[in-house]
Motif scaffolding. Structure first.
Motif, PDB file in Angstrom:
ATOM      1  N   HIS A 193       0.690  -1.673   0.090  1.00 45.32           N
ATOM      2  CA  HIS A 193      -0.011  -0.082  -0.146  1.00 45.32           C
ATOM      3  C   HIS A 193       0.822   1.634  -0.245  1.00 45.32           C
ATOM      4  CE1 HIS A 193      -3.226   2.724   0.473  1.00 45.32           C
ATOM      5  NE2 HIS A 193      -2.297   2.879   2.166  1.00 45.32           N
ATOM      6  N   GLU A 194       2.229   1.256   1.131  1.00 45.97           N
ATOM      7  CA  GLU A 194       2.600   2.573   1.256  1.00 45.97           C
ATOM      8  C   GLU A 194       3.588   2.173  -0.117  1.00 45.97           C
ATOM      9  OE1 GLU A 194       2.959   4.833   3.327  1.00 45.97           O
ATOM     10  OE2 GLU A 194       1.242   4.248   4.976  1.00 45.97           O
ATOM     11  N   ARG A 195       3.785   1.594  -1.459  1.00 43.22           N
ATOM     12  CA  ARG A 195       4.104   1.596  -2.388  1.00 43.22           C
ATOM     13  C   ARG A 195       3.472   2.210  -3.172  1.00 43.22           C
ATOM     14  NH1 ARG A 195       6.450  -3.478  -0.723  1.00 43.22           N
ATOM     15  NH2 ARG A 195       4.737  -4.514  -2.416  1.00 43.22           N
ATOM     16  N   VAL A 196       2.261   1.989  -3.037  1.00 39.59           N
ATOM     17  CA  VAL A 196       1.350   2.682  -4.480  1.00 39.59           C
ATOM     18  C   VAL A 196       1.532   3.483  -3.927  1.00 39.59           C
ATOM     19  CG1 VAL A 196      -0.806   2.345  -4.797  1.00 39.59           C
ATOM     20  CG2 VAL A 196      -0.073  -0.027  -4.682  1.00 39.59           C
ATOM     21  N   ILE A 197       0.681   4.108  -2.762  1.00 35.55           N
ATOM     22  CA  ILE A 197       1.053   5.339  -2.397  1.00 35.55           C
ATOM     23  C   ILE A 197       2.276   6.465  -2.886  1.00 35.55           C
ATOM     24  CG2 ILE A 197       0.504   7.090  -0.382  1.00 35.55           C
ATOM     25  CD1 ILE A 197      -0.895   5.120   0.903  1.00 35.55           C
ATOM     26  N   SER A 198       3.539   5.760  -2.710  1.00 36.63           N
ATOM     27  CA  SER A 198       4.707   6.820  -3.193  1.00 36.63           C
ATOM     28  C   SER A 198       4.866   6.706  -4.403  1.00 36.63           C
ATOM     29  CB  SER A 198       5.999   5.797  -2.283  1.00 36.63           C
ATOM     30  OG  SER A 198       6.993   6.117  -3.155  1.00 36.63           O
ATOM     31  N   ASN A 199       4.393   5.580  -5.391  1.00 32.18           N
ATOM     32  CA  ASN A 199       3.972   5.541  -6.940  1.00 32.18           C
ATOM     33  C   ASN A 199       3.410   6.463  -6.957  1.00 32.18           C
ATOM     34  OD1 ASN A 199       5.674   4.776  -9.239  1.00 32.18           O
ATOM     35  ND2 ASN A 199       2.872   4.637  -9.062  1.00 32.18           N
ATOM     36  N   LEU A 200       2.101   7.099  -6.586  1.00 33.60           N
ATOM     37  CA  LEU A 200       1.306   7.192  -6.871  1.00 33.60           C
ATOM     38  C   LEU A 200       1.705   9.264  -6.399  1.00 33.60           C
ATOM     39  CD1 LEU A 200      -1.515   8.335  -8.133  1.00 33.60           C
ATOM     40  CD2 LEU A 200      -2.333   8.370  -5.453  1.00 33.60           C
ATOM     41  N   ILE A 201       3.034   9.212  -5.526  1.00 37.62           N
ATOM     42  CA  ILE A 201       2.979  10.677  -4.689  1.00 37.62           C
ATOM     43  C   ILE A 201       3.771  10.739  -6.194  1.00 37.62           C
ATOM     44  CG2 ILE A 201       4.313  12.265  -3.770  1.00 37.62           C
ATOM     45  CD1 ILE A 201       2.408  10.168  -1.350  1.00 37.62           C
ATOM     46  N   ARG A 202       4.963   9.597  -5.904  1.00 35.00           N
ATOM     47  CA  ARG A 202       6.043  10.240  -7.118  1.00 35.00           C
ATOM     48  C   ARG A 202       5.497  10.605  -8.932  1.00 35.00           C
ATOM     49  NH1 ARG A 202       9.034   6.652  -9.367  1.00 35.00           N
ATOM     50  NH2 ARG A 202       7.959   4.767  -8.294  1.00 35.00           N
ATOM     51  N   GLN A 203       4.483   9.923  -9.176  1.00 37.39           N
ATOM     52  CA  GLN A 203       3.974  10.328 -10.414  1.00 37.39           C
ATOM     53  C   GLN A 203       3.731  11.885 -10.036  1.00 37.39           C
ATOM     54  OE1 GLN A 203       4.303   8.744 -13.451  1.00 37.39           O
ATOM     55  NE2 GLN A 203       5.613   7.053 -12.172  1.00 37.39           N
ATOM     56  N   GLU A 204       2.695  11.875  -9.454  1.00 36.98           N
ATOM     57  CA  GLU A 204       1.865  13.217  -9.030  1.00 36.98           C
ATOM     58  C   GLU A 204       3.654  14.683  -8.889  1.00 36.98           C
ATOM     59  OE1 GLU A 204      -1.129  12.886  -5.401  1.00 36.98           O
ATOM     60  OE2 GLU A 204      -2.465  11.894  -6.794  1.00 36.98           O
ATOM     61  N   GLY A 205       4.315  14.321  -8.463  1.00 36.50           N
ATOM     62  CA  GLY A 205       5.655  14.865  -8.064  1.00 36.50           C
ATOM     63  C   GLY A 205       6.079  15.233  -9.758  1.00 36.50           C
ATOM     64  N   ARG A 206       5.644  14.136 -10.418  1.00 29.81           N
ATOM     65  CA  ARG A 206       6.793  14.686 -12.320  1.00 29.81           C
ATOM     66  C   ARG A 206       5.782  15.338 -12.335  1.00 29.81           C
ATOM     67  NH1 ARG A 206       9.378   8.302 -12.470  1.00 29.81           N
ATOM     68  NH2 ARG A 206      10.969   8.486 -11.432  1.00 29.81           N
ATOM     69  N   SER A 207       4.414  15.006 -12.258  1.00 34.10           N
ATOM     70  CA  SER A 207       3.986  15.198 -13.144  1.00 34.10           C
ATOM     71  C   SER A 207       3.853  17.658 -12.712  1.00 34.10           C
ATOM     72  CB  SER A 207       2.843  15.342 -13.120  1.00 34.10           C
ATOM     73  OG  SER A 207       1.255  16.013 -13.791  1.00 34.10           O
TER      74      SER A 207
END
Length: 425
Positions: free
Chosen positions: A30-44
């Motif tokens: 779950h944390e990895r999913v959230i982290s990945n989402l945050i990373r994607q949002e950060g890159r965007s």
């Protein structure tokens, strides 16, 4: 055999242990999913903010460039307007100086006219008349006074207009300096980049400074300064044209009055010379007649003396004949002739005495009139001398070339560039 030590705490079973492992795995996933989402949002977000920041910086640079162009355009307009104001001030100053020189040039004609009036006040007796020369000189003095008043009014107006132009020039200079400083600041801002060493964070940079204006107010302010300066220049140009035209008109009036005064003075001088020549001729003829009369008086006196001697002779003869004796005391032809002779001589002597008295009286009257004519001749000579001195005094109004007096030469155009020529020193 010794016993094993017992572990403290609660012991879990295998199911609990398996459940705990599954929970850890699920949480990690779950944390990895959230982290990945945050990373994607950060890159965007990074990409979006980078583009937005780059666009904003370019848009700001474009706005700065447009603003710099606007300010530079207004600065050029202000510089051109300020240059025109300087030229107009120079032209108006020159026109004002020309009017001042023209005003100063009227001092000599006024002094000459006043001196001519003073000289002509020295006339005496019947020569002290109110003639056309007096009238023209008084008109000349009055005209020069009016010319001086008009020129002084124009000088005052020019000075006031110079103050208006100076104020407009000050406004343009202040606005121009502000535009120059603004260009320096905006061009400095345009040259700044993210790598410039001068950049730093500031305290409350988005505040609105006191005294800030809107673009419309900024545009209207510079437009008003230019319009005000242009209006002042239009008024100044019209004033210069009026001054040039007025100076030309005043010059024509002065020249016409000068010619009228000169004509009246020459005409009066001619009449005075005619009167003097006529009086000299009359004096000469009177002196000749006095000489003839004196000779005739002497002749009458001599003839009267001779007739007295003849009367004495006749009286003596008559008296002597009264001594005749007796009948010889006769009233003969001789007696009648002597009586007639006595009567004739007495009448002749009476007539000679009357004529001698008349001649002597006429001679005395001629002598008295001759004396009066000599006095009048002396007065006329004095008047001619005064008239000649007046004409010589008025020669100061003419130039060395003998032309008519010119106080000023009107400007050929309204530019105010040509110089006035003053001929009256």
């Amino acid at each position: 055999m010794s016993s094993l030590p017992a572990k403290p705490g609660l012991r879990l079973g295998v199911p609990e242990w398996s459940s705990n492992n599954r929970l850890l795995s699920a949480t990690a996933q779950h944390e990895r999913v959230i982290s990945n989402l945050i990373r994607q949002e950060g890159r965007s977000l990074r990409n979006d903010t980078s583009c937005q920041t780059s666009w904003d910086e370019r848009d700001t640079s474009r706005r700065l460039s447009d603003r710099i162009w606007d300010v530079a355009r207004w600065r050029e307009a202000l510089e051109a307007c300020a240059q025109k104001v300087d030229e107009e001030m120079e032209a108006l100053t020159l026109c004002k100086e020309q009017s001042e020189q023209a005003l100063a040039a009227t001092a000599t004609p006024l002094e000459v006219s006043t001196e001519c009036l003073r000289l002509r006040e020295g006339r005496r007796g019947c020569e002290l008349v109110v003639d056309p020369v007096d009238e023209q000189l008084k008109k000349e003095v009055e005209l020069i006074g009016r010319v001086q008043q008009v020129l002084q009014q124009h000088i005052d107006k020019a000075f006031e207009q110079l103050c208006v132009l100076q104020e407009a020039r000050h406004q343009l200079t202040s606005d121009l300096q502000n535009k120059t400083d603004t260009l320096d600041i905006d061009m400095s801002c345009l040259s700044l980049t993210t790598k410039s060493p001068q950049i730093s964070l500031k305290i409350n940079p988005t505040r609105i400074p006191s005294g800030s204006s809107t673009p419309q107010e900024w545009h209207q302010f510079s437009q008003y300064n230019v319009a005000h300066a242009q209006e002042a220049m239009d008024v100044s140009q019209q004033l210069r044209e009026d001054m040039s035209l007025t100076r030309a008109q005043l010059q024509n009036q002065l020249e016409a009055q000068w010619r009228a005064t000169e004509f009246a003075l020459r005409k009066r001088n001619h009449h005075e010379e005619q009167a003097r020549e006529e009086l000299e001729w009359q004096i000469k003829k009177t002196e000749d007649e006095m000489t003839e009369m004196e000779n005739d008086v002497q002749g009458l006196d001599a003839d009267l003396q001779a007739k007295s001697a003849s009367l004495k002779l006749a009286h003596t003869r008559l008296e002597n004949r009264t001594n005749r004796p007796g009948m010889d005391l006769c009233r003969d032809e001789v007696q009648h002739g002597l009586v007639n002779e006595v009567h004739q001589l007495e009448a002749t002597i009476l007539a000679l005495k009357q004529k001698l008295s008349e001649a002597q009286h006429s001679l005395q009257k001629m002598k008295l009139h001759h004396y009066h004519m000599l006095q009048d001749l002396s007065t006329k000579k004095e008047v001619l001398n005064l008239e000649q001195r007046s004409m010589n005094t008025r020669n100061h109004l003419t130039s060395d070339t003998g032309k008519t007096p010119v106080l000023l030469v009107p400007l050929a155009n309204s530019s105010g560039r040509s110089n006035l020529q003053l001929l009256a020193e």
